[in-house]
Write an enzyme that holds these catalytic residues in place. Sequence first.
Site, mmCIF file in Angstrom:
data_model
loop_
_atom_site.group_PDB
_atom_site.id
_atom_site.type_symbol
_atom_site.label_atom_id
_atom_site.label_comp_id
_atom_site.label_asym_id
_atom_site.label_seq_id
_atom_site.Cartn_x
_atom_site.Cartn_y
_atom_site.Cartn_z
ATOM 1 N N HIS A 204 34.183 32.821 34.940
ATOM 2 C CA HIS A 204 33.627 33.868 35.766
ATOM 3 C C HIS A 204 34.213 35.241 35.581
ATOM 4 C CE1 HIS A 204 35.442 34.969 39.496
ATOM 5 N NE2 HIS A 204 36.022 33.664 39.472
ATOM 6 N N CYS A 205 33.910 36.194 35.855
ATOM 7 C CA CYS A 205 34.418 37.479 36.052
ATOM 8 C C CYS A 205 33.860 38.412 36.985
ATOM 9 C CB CYS A 205 34.434 38.268 34.763
ATOM 10 S SG CYS A 205 32.745 38.732 34.042
ATOM 11 N N ARG A 206 33.754 39.903 36.904
ATOM 12 C CA ARG A 206 33.046 40.628 37.979
ATOM 13 C C ARG A 206 31.604 40.509 37.749
ATOM 14 N NH1 ARG A 206 30.998 45.121 37.777
ATOM 15 N NH2 ARG A 206 31.060 46.652 39.734
ATOM 16 N N ILE B 246 31.654 37.591 40.177
ATOM 17 C CA ILE B 246 32.015 37.479 41.633
ATOM 18 C C ILE B 246 31.110 38.705 42.454
ATOM 19 C CG2 ILE B 246 33.926 39.387 41.459
ATOM 20 C CD1 ILE B 246 35.361 37.511 43.216
#
Length: 100
Positions: A63-65, A92
């Site tokens: 996952h990332c932003r 996120i």
Amino acid sequence: MENITVKEVSERLANGESFHFIDVREIWEYEEDNLGARNIPLAELPNQLEELTSLKNEEIIVHCRSGARSAQAQMYLKQQGFTRVVNMTGGIVAYREAGL
């Protein structure tokens, strides 16, 4: 490419399910807010590949932003022979917006 929703990730974390969780955001982003995943910034992923080799056939959720960098990480890991890489869609941002 396989994806997973933030709700599904939240439920799996709450249930203590076993999977490898990697956050590919930059260190400063991770320090501001994280979900407890291992932080390996996207640009560092090739340098960390040897450390991840034992996970080639295990489930990895990235996952990332917002989901874009993690999609790149997913593609890269699959190209390197990792068989079970799943992208958390929305990142996120979506996780926090969902109140999780």
